[in-house]
Write a protein that holds these residues in place. Structure first.
Motif: not given
Length: 164
Positions: A107-119, A132-138, A161-164
């Motif tokens: 596992l490299l990282g996880e981003a979570i959200s609670e929202t009414y917005e789309n993906e 979360t930017r660092a997780v996405i662009l790792d 979830v981002m992983a290698n």
């Protein structure tokens, strides 16, 4: 950076055709994003993330069924707990959830959200946060898991979830 936001803007326009706004119940007079074509949500997120990664010089990632399962489990569990946080109701961490699926990598990282917005609106918010930017662009990431849980009132719980 302008290119990244133009890509996201174009993706949002495309996404607008795939969502159904309905009147919110108990949340004011706005609209709620209802997921339609659920089978395409993960692919749209994957394509958007890979466009962002390409613009940042990072290699593309692939969806992984085990990581998707870990993300789905956590999205539903956050709803049950009614709070966005990285720990499960059983005390599990993101590392635990990924290990439980049998995923062989790290596992490299996880981003979570609670929202009414789309993906894609959620992705935009994640990209505005340094963590979360660092997780996405790792650049070490090769696989991604992404899922959500939508409550009857329209609230969405997103997990990436981002992983290698």
């Amino acid at each position: 950076m302008t290119r990244v936001f133009l890509i996201l803007a174009a993706a949002l326009v495309t996404l607008a055709a795939a969502c159904t706004p309905v009147p919110q119940s108990g949340e004011g007079s706005g609209q709620v994003y209802r997921i339609r074509n659920a089978d395409k949500v993960q692919v749209r997120m994957l394509d958007s993330i890979n466009a962002l990664r390409q613009a940042a010089g990072a290699p593309a990632v692939q969806l992984n069924a085990q990581l998707n399962a870990a993300a789905a489990t956590h999205s539903r569990d956050m709803s049950v707990q009614n709070r966005p946080w990285h720990f499960g109701s059983d005390g599990s961490s993101p590392l635990d959830r990924v290990a439980r699926t049998g995923y062989p990598g790290s596992l490299l990282g996880e981003a979570i959200s609670e929202t009414y917005e789309n993906e894609l609106q959620t992705l935009t918010a994640w990209m505005e946060d340094n963590g979360t930017r660092a997780v996405i662009l790792d650049p070490k990431a090769v696989n991604m898991g992404f899922s959500w849980f939508q409550e009857p009132n329209g609230k969405l719980w997103w997990t990436l979830v981002m992983a290698n």
